[in-house]
Design a protein around this motif. Structure first.
Motif, PDB file in Angstrom:
ATOM      1  N   THR A   1      19.863  47.131  52.255  1.00  0.00           N
ATOM      2  CA  THR A   1      20.899  48.081  52.669  1.00  0.00           C
ATOM      3  C   THR A   1      21.010  49.255  51.703  1.00  0.00           C
ATOM      4  OG1 THR A   1      22.580  46.770  51.512  1.00  0.00           O
ATOM      5  CG2 THR A   1      22.245  46.317  53.872  1.00  0.00           C
TER       6      THR A   1
ATOM      7  N   ASP B   1      24.566  38.656  53.685  1.00  0.00           N
ATOM      8  CA  ASP B   1      25.723  39.384  54.229  1.00  0.00           C
ATOM      9  C   ASP B   1      25.379  39.910  55.625  1.00  0.00           C
ATOM     10  OD1 ASP B   1      24.329  41.983  53.932  1.00  0.00           O
ATOM     11  OD2 ASP B   1      24.708  41.706  51.788  1.00  0.00           O
ATOM     12  N   GLU B   2      26.432  40.293  56.355  1.00  0.00           N
ATOM     13  CA  GLU B   2      26.280  40.739  57.736  1.00  0.00           C
ATOM     14  C   GLU B   2      25.469  42.041  57.823  1.00  0.00           C
ATOM     15  OE1 GLU B   2      27.093  39.516  60.610  1.00  0.00           O
ATOM     16  OE2 GLU B   2      28.198  37.729  59.997  1.00  0.00           O
ATOM     17  N   ALA B   3      25.621  42.929  56.839  1.00  0.00           N
ATOM     18  CA  ALA B   3      24.914  44.205  56.876  1.00  0.00           C
ATOM     19  C   ALA B   3      23.414  44.000  56.855  1.00  0.00           C
ATOM     20  CB  ALA B   3      25.353  45.064  55.689  1.00  0.00           C
ATOM     21  N   THR B   4      22.948  43.082  56.016  1.00  0.00           N
ATOM     22  CA  THR B   4      21.506  42.788  55.961  1.00  0.00           C
ATOM     23  C   THR B   4      21.038  42.139  57.252  1.00  0.00           C
ATOM     24  OG1 THR B   4      21.677  42.470  53.555  1.00  0.00           O
ATOM     25  CG2 THR B   4      19.697  41.644  54.630  1.00  0.00           C
ATOM     26  N   LEU B   5      21.839  41.205  57.763  1.00  0.00           N
ATOM     27  CA  LEU B   5      21.505  40.547  59.028  1.00  0.00           C
ATOM     28  C   LEU B   5      21.366  41.568  60.153  1.00  0.00           C
ATOM     29  CD1 LEU B   5      21.132  37.910  60.666  1.00  0.00           C
ATOM     30  CD2 LEU B   5      23.615  37.893  60.974  1.00  0.00           C
ATOM     31  N   THR B   6      22.307  42.494  60.236  1.00  0.00           N
ATOM     32  CA  THR B   6      22.280  43.520  61.273  1.00  0.00           C
ATOM     33  C   THR B   6      21.049  44.407  61.130  1.00  0.00           C
ATOM     34  OG1 THR B   6      24.713  43.565  61.361  1.00  0.00           O
ATOM     35  CG2 THR B   6      23.541  45.457  62.280  1.00  0.00           C
ATOM     36  N   LEU B   7      20.724  44.776  59.895  1.00  0.00           N
ATOM     37  CA  LEU B   7      19.556  45.627  59.658  1.00  0.00           C
ATOM     38  C   LEU B   7      18.273  44.901  60.063  1.00  0.00           C
ATOM     39  CD1 LEU B   7      18.775  48.379  58.571  1.00  0.00           C
ATOM     40  CD2 LEU B   7      18.677  47.393  56.274  1.00  0.00           C
TER      41      LEU B   7
ATOM     42  N   ILE C   1      17.619  34.847  64.554  1.00  0.00           N
ATOM     43  CA  ILE C   1      18.423  36.070  64.645  1.00  0.00           C
ATOM     44  C   ILE C   1      18.945  36.309  66.057  1.00  0.00           C
ATOM     45  CG2 ILE C   1      18.057  38.575  64.781  1.00  0.00           C
ATOM     46  CD1 ILE C   1      17.158  38.616  62.021  1.00  0.00           C
TER      47      ILE C   1
ATOM     48  N   GLY D   1      21.545  33.272  66.684  1.00  0.00           N
ATOM     49  CA  GLY D   1      22.506  32.984  65.618  1.00  0.00           C
ATOM     50  C   GLY D   1      22.593  31.509  65.274  1.00  0.00           C
TER      51      GLY D   1
END
Length: 232
Positions: A195, A225-231, A35, A38
């Motif tokens: 999310t 998805d990016e939202a899960t990665l960010t969370l 994470i 990347g």
């Protein structure tokens, strides 16, 4: 649904043995991404069966058949041999990753398995730290005494060990403390809806805190998805 010996199942059992003997099973490699950077720090070898007539046969359908047809050890050795051959080829190209391979409950009951594993590692000149064995919680709890002995043998070889599908089996924190485990993998069922589901967020956060406090690495499965990665 109740009859596990349905005509389709019996046909697949025969086809599976033929496919295995003919080398028709293949491995795909799913990246494990760090994470912070990347970048991929490893890959997980996943067996796939492209059936010539029935199309793609999902792993959760053919893996149980492998255990029923007596192919367990040969299949595990094929997966490890193929995966380590790929690791060796990548290494020559300057690609340095950890190779993760799944073991079944039957493999953990095979006292001769560590010796076979060591033989394959010598064959491909694999450094022990470059191999990670993934074992599900339920497999670990099937025979804790036997499993502890085998996992200790793997650990003594320098091979890393991960608990797969963490949170879905019959986990015991006392065994988590005793087992020579290096990382845990949070099951995708807790990650996919992070999310949208606050309870999943709490479970994932708590699992990460627990693992880090025990000095373990954590992998989240099912990040799509990016939202899960960010969370995360």
């Amino acid at each position: 649904e109740i009859d596990t010996h349905s005509p389709r199942r019996l046909v697949l059992m025969g086809d599976l043995r033929t496919a295995f003997d003919a080398g028709r099973l293949v491995l795909h490699y799913q990246p494990i991404i760090d994470i912070a950077s990347g970048l991929p720090r490893g890959v997980e070898a996943l067996a796939r069966w492209p059936h010539p007539e029935k199309g793609f046969i999902p792993p959760d359908e053919f893996i149980p058949l492998i255990e029923q047809t007596g192919l367990v050890r040969n299949f595990a050795c094929w997966v490890i041999d193929t995966a380590l051959a790929q690791w060796s080829a990548w290494r020559k190209q300057g690609i340095d990753v950890v190779m993760s391979v799944n073991l079944s409950m039957r493999n953990l009951q095979d006292k001769g398995f560590p010796e076979k594993l060591a033989e394959l590692m010598r064959k491909w000149s694999v450094t022990p730290q470059a191999l990670l064995l993934e074992i599900t919680e339920s497999a670990m709890m099937s025979d804790p005494g036997q499993v502890l002995g085998l996992l200790t043998s793997f650990s003594d070889m320098g091979v890393q060990i991960a608990i797969d599908d963490f949170g879905t089996g019959y986990s015991s924190l006392s065994y988590l403390k005793r087992l020579p485990v290096h990382e845990i993998k949070i099951d995708r069922s807790f990650v996919l809806d992070m999310t949208r589901d606050k309870d999943d967020v709490v479970i994932v956060r708590s699992t990460i805190d627990l693992a880090h406090n025990l000095g373990l690495k954590v992998v989240a499965e099912g990040v799509e998805d990016e939202a899960t990665l960010t969370l995360l």
